[in-house]
Design a protein around this motif. Structure first.
Motif, PDB file in Angstrom:
ATOM      1  N   VAL A  92       0.833  -1.040   0.095  1.00  0.00           N
ATOM      2  CA  VAL A  92      -0.137  -0.129   0.069  1.00  0.00           C
ATOM      3  C   VAL A  92       1.117   1.156   0.022  1.00  0.00           C
ATOM      4  O   VAL A  92       0.576   2.182  -0.658  1.00  0.00           O
ATOM      5  CB  VAL A  92      -1.027  -0.031   1.229  1.00  0.00           C
ATOM      6  CG1 VAL A  92      -1.737   1.341   1.656  1.00  0.00           C
ATOM      7  CG2 VAL A  92      -2.005  -1.031   1.158  1.00  0.00           C
ATOM      8  N   ALA A  93       1.941   1.085   0.780  1.00  0.00           N
ATOM      9  CA  ALA A  93       2.756   2.350   0.866  1.00  0.00           C
ATOM     10  C   ALA A  93       3.503   2.512  -0.523  1.00  0.00           C
ATOM     11  O   ALA A  93       3.759   3.766  -0.833  1.00  0.00           O
ATOM     12  CB  ALA A  93       3.798   2.247   1.961  1.00  0.00           C
ATOM     13  N   GLU A  94       3.940   1.493  -1.028  1.00  0.00           N
ATOM     14  CA  GLU A  94       4.606   1.644  -2.403  1.00  0.00           C
ATOM     15  C   GLU A  94       3.708   2.139  -3.378  1.00  0.00           C
ATOM     16  O   GLU A  94       4.073   2.918  -4.224  1.00  0.00           O
ATOM     17  CB  GLU A  94       4.784   0.381  -3.155  1.00  0.00           C
ATOM     18  CG  GLU A  94       6.129   0.054  -2.234  1.00  0.00           C
ATOM     19  CD  GLU A  94       7.538   0.515  -2.735  1.00  0.00           C
ATOM     20  OE1 GLU A  94       7.683   1.319  -3.621  1.00  0.00           O
ATOM     21  OE2 GLU A  94       8.539   0.303  -2.265  1.00  0.00           O
ATOM     22  N   ALA A  95       2.078   1.867  -3.285  1.00  0.00           N
ATOM     23  CA  ALA A  95       1.182   2.482  -4.214  1.00  0.00           C
ATOM     24  C   ALA A  95       0.902   3.921  -4.208  1.00  0.00           C
ATOM     25  O   ALA A  95       0.327   4.697  -4.784  1.00  0.00           O
ATOM     26  CB  ALA A  95      -0.085   1.625  -3.818  1.00  0.00           C
ATOM     27  N   THR A  96       1.596   4.610  -2.857  1.00  0.00           N
ATOM     28  CA  THR A  96       1.404   6.036  -3.083  1.00  0.00           C
ATOM     29  C   THR A  96       2.208   6.770  -3.836  1.00  0.00           C
ATOM     30  O   THR A  96       2.364   8.020  -3.961  1.00  0.00           O
ATOM     31  CB  THR A  96       1.759   6.451  -1.421  1.00  0.00           C
ATOM     32  OG1 THR A  96       3.276   6.398  -1.333  1.00  0.00           O
ATOM     33  CG2 THR A  96       0.924   5.860  -0.418  1.00  0.00           C
ATOM     34  N   GLN A  97       3.189   6.147  -4.656  1.00  0.00           N
ATOM     35  CA  GLN A  97       4.158   6.534  -5.561  1.00  0.00           C
ATOM     36  C   GLN A  97       4.831   7.712  -5.038  1.00  0.00           C
ATOM     37  O   GLN A  97       4.967   8.919  -5.493  1.00  0.00           O
ATOM     38  CB  GLN A  97       3.596   7.135  -7.001  1.00  0.00           C
ATOM     39  CG  GLN A  97       2.586   5.837  -7.445  1.00  0.00           C
ATOM     40  CD  GLN A  97       1.834   6.154  -8.732  1.00  0.00           C
ATOM     41  OE1 GLN A  97       2.438   7.055  -9.551  1.00  0.00           O
ATOM     42  NE2 GLN A  97       0.764   5.465  -9.006  1.00  0.00           N
ATOM     43  N   PRO A  98       5.760   7.421  -4.005  1.00  0.00           N
ATOM     44  CA  PRO A  98       6.563   8.515  -3.193  1.00  0.00           C
ATOM     45  C   PRO A  98       7.411   9.242  -4.037  1.00  0.00           C
ATOM     46  O   PRO A  98       7.503  10.524  -3.842  1.00  0.00           O
ATOM     47  CB  PRO A  98       7.166   7.529  -2.255  1.00  0.00           C
ATOM     48  CG  PRO A  98       7.141   6.216  -2.605  1.00  0.00           C
ATOM     49  CD  PRO A  98       5.977   6.110  -3.359  1.00  0.00           C
ATOM     50  N   GLU A  99       7.853   8.810  -5.156  1.00  0.00           N
ATOM     51  CA  GLU A  99       8.692   9.339  -6.223  1.00  0.00           C
ATOM     52  C   GLU A  99       7.594  10.488  -7.140  1.00  0.00           C
ATOM     53  O   GLU A  99       8.565  11.375  -7.723  1.00  0.00           O
ATOM     54  CB  GLU A  99       9.381   8.623  -7.128  1.00  0.00           C
ATOM     55  CG  GLU A  99       8.715   7.829  -8.261  1.00  0.00           C
ATOM     56  CD  GLU A  99       7.679   6.755  -7.704  1.00  0.00           C
ATOM     57  OE1 GLU A  99       6.938   6.262  -8.580  1.00  0.00           O
ATOM     58  OE2 GLU A  99       7.611   6.304  -6.354  1.00  0.00           O
ATOM     59  N   VAL A 100       6.771  10.566  -7.064  1.00  0.00           N
ATOM     60  CA  VAL A 100       5.927  11.633  -7.738  1.00  0.00           C
ATOM     61  C   VAL A 100       5.480  12.707  -6.993  1.00  0.00           C
ATOM     62  O   VAL A 100       4.940  12.433  -5.797  1.00  0.00           O
ATOM     63  CB  VAL A 100       4.420  11.022  -8.432  1.00  0.00           C
ATOM     64  CG1 VAL A 100       3.840  11.704  -9.150  1.00  0.00           C
ATOM     65  CG2 VAL A 100       5.254   9.566  -9.288  1.00  0.00           C
ATOM     66  N   PRO A 101       6.071  13.869  -7.393  1.00  0.00           N
ATOM     67  CA  PRO A 101       5.485  15.198  -6.597  1.00  0.00           C
ATOM     68  C   PRO A 101       4.022  15.018  -6.494  1.00  0.00           C
ATOM     69  O   PRO A 101       3.229  14.848  -7.097  1.00  0.00           O
ATOM     70  CB  PRO A 101       6.010  16.261  -7.470  1.00  0.00           C
ATOM     71  CG  PRO A 101       7.138  15.596  -8.095  1.00  0.00           C
ATOM     72  CD  PRO A 101       6.706  14.236  -8.564  1.00  0.00           C
ATOM     73  N   GLU A 102       3.629  15.592  -5.117  1.00  0.00           N
ATOM     74  CA  GLU A 102       2.199  15.784  -4.846  1.00  0.00           C
ATOM     75  C   GLU A 102       1.357  16.805  -5.674  1.00  0.00           C
ATOM     76  O   GLU A 102       0.549  16.539  -6.140  1.00  0.00           O
ATOM     77  CB  GLU A 102       1.890  16.503  -3.362  1.00  0.00           C
ATOM     78  CG  GLU A 102       0.822  16.805  -2.821  1.00  0.00           C
ATOM     79  CD  GLU A 102       0.212  15.430  -2.028  1.00  0.00           C
ATOM     80  OE1 GLU A 102      -0.831  15.585  -1.553  1.00  0.00           O
ATOM     81  OE2 GLU A 102       1.018  14.538  -1.956  1.00  0.00           O
ATOM     82  N   GLU A 103       2.310  17.706  -6.373  1.00  0.00           N
ATOM     83  CA  GLU A 103       1.447  18.732  -7.216  1.00  0.00           C
ATOM     84  C   GLU A 103       1.083  17.722  -8.337  1.00  0.00           C
ATOM     85  O   GLU A 103       0.034  18.237  -9.133  1.00  0.00           O
ATOM     86  CB  GLU A 103       2.427  19.712  -7.689  1.00  0.00           C
ATOM     87  CG  GLU A 103       3.078  20.508  -6.641  1.00  0.00           C
ATOM     88  CD  GLU A 103       4.332  19.885  -5.894  1.00  0.00           C
ATOM     89  OE1 GLU A 103       5.175  19.599  -6.639  1.00  0.00           O
ATOM     90  OE2 GLU A 103       4.280  19.893  -4.663  1.00  0.00           O
TER      91      GLU A 103
END
Length: 192
Positions: A92-103
């Motif tokens: 689930v944490a990986e699915a947040t796509q941490p490498e992609v900026p929030e904007e």
């Protein structure tokens, strides 16, 4: 916090009305139902790494179960249930796509001028006959808005997930500790 209307959420196979029963089965006494519930988490709630609108509330319920003593007693495929649930939360944490900026997600999730189209796409996702339209719906541009919002909703759960996972670093089972450490490493990288 009130329980979500699961019938208005979706997973990989349609409306998520079936999710609450699977979540309850995770800590029940029926071993087979527990294994089916774990399979459901992996197959429907975070199918092949893809989050769905049911993923954020399901992840919060799973995170809440980490402190339940039954997750230390029960096993699934010879692993402690607590470690298995942590592995799910890692996906689930990986699915947040941490490498992609929030904007980028905020821009993609902006529904302005497309509210009716998005509502129609969501209704198709939730309908009983969504299988008939499955190819068409995933080509629909409105799905991009819906799925971007799912990632934003998932990112909003990160503080609560982190709070629930952290105590597992002190678990007596090294498999649980290892899983908790891996999940926390990912959660700490998510922009919130």
């Amino acid at each position: 916090m009130s329980a979500p209307d699961w019938s208005r959420l979706f997973h990989a196979y349609g409306a998520a009305s079936d999710v609450p029963a699977h979540l309850e089965a995770l800590v029940g006494d029926d071993d087979r139902a527990r294994e089916e519930a774990v399979d459901h988490l992996w197959a429907a709630v975070i199918h092949q790494g893809t989050p769905w609108s049911a993923t954020p509330p399901a992840a919060l319920v799973v995170a809440g179960l980490l402190s339940d003593p039954r997750t230390a007693r029960h096993t699934v495929s010879s692993r402690p249930l607590r470690a298995v649930l942590l592995d799910f939360l890692g996906e689930v944490a990986e699915a947040t796509q941490p490498e992609v900026p929030e904007e980028e997600f905020r821009a993609a999730a902006d529904p302005r001028g497309r509210e009716a189209e998005i509502a129609g796409t969501l209704e198709t996702l939730l309908s009983d006959d969504s299988d008939e339209d499955s190819e068409e719906i995933w080509d629909d541009e409105a799905i991009e808005v819906i799925m971007a919002q799912v990632v934003l909703d998932l990112r909003a759960t990160v503080p609560r997930l982190t709070e629930a996972v952290a105590p597992c670093l002190d678990d007596e089972d090294p498999r649980v500790r290892d899983s908790a450490e891996a999940v926390l490493e990912i959660l700490r990288s998510v922009p919130v």
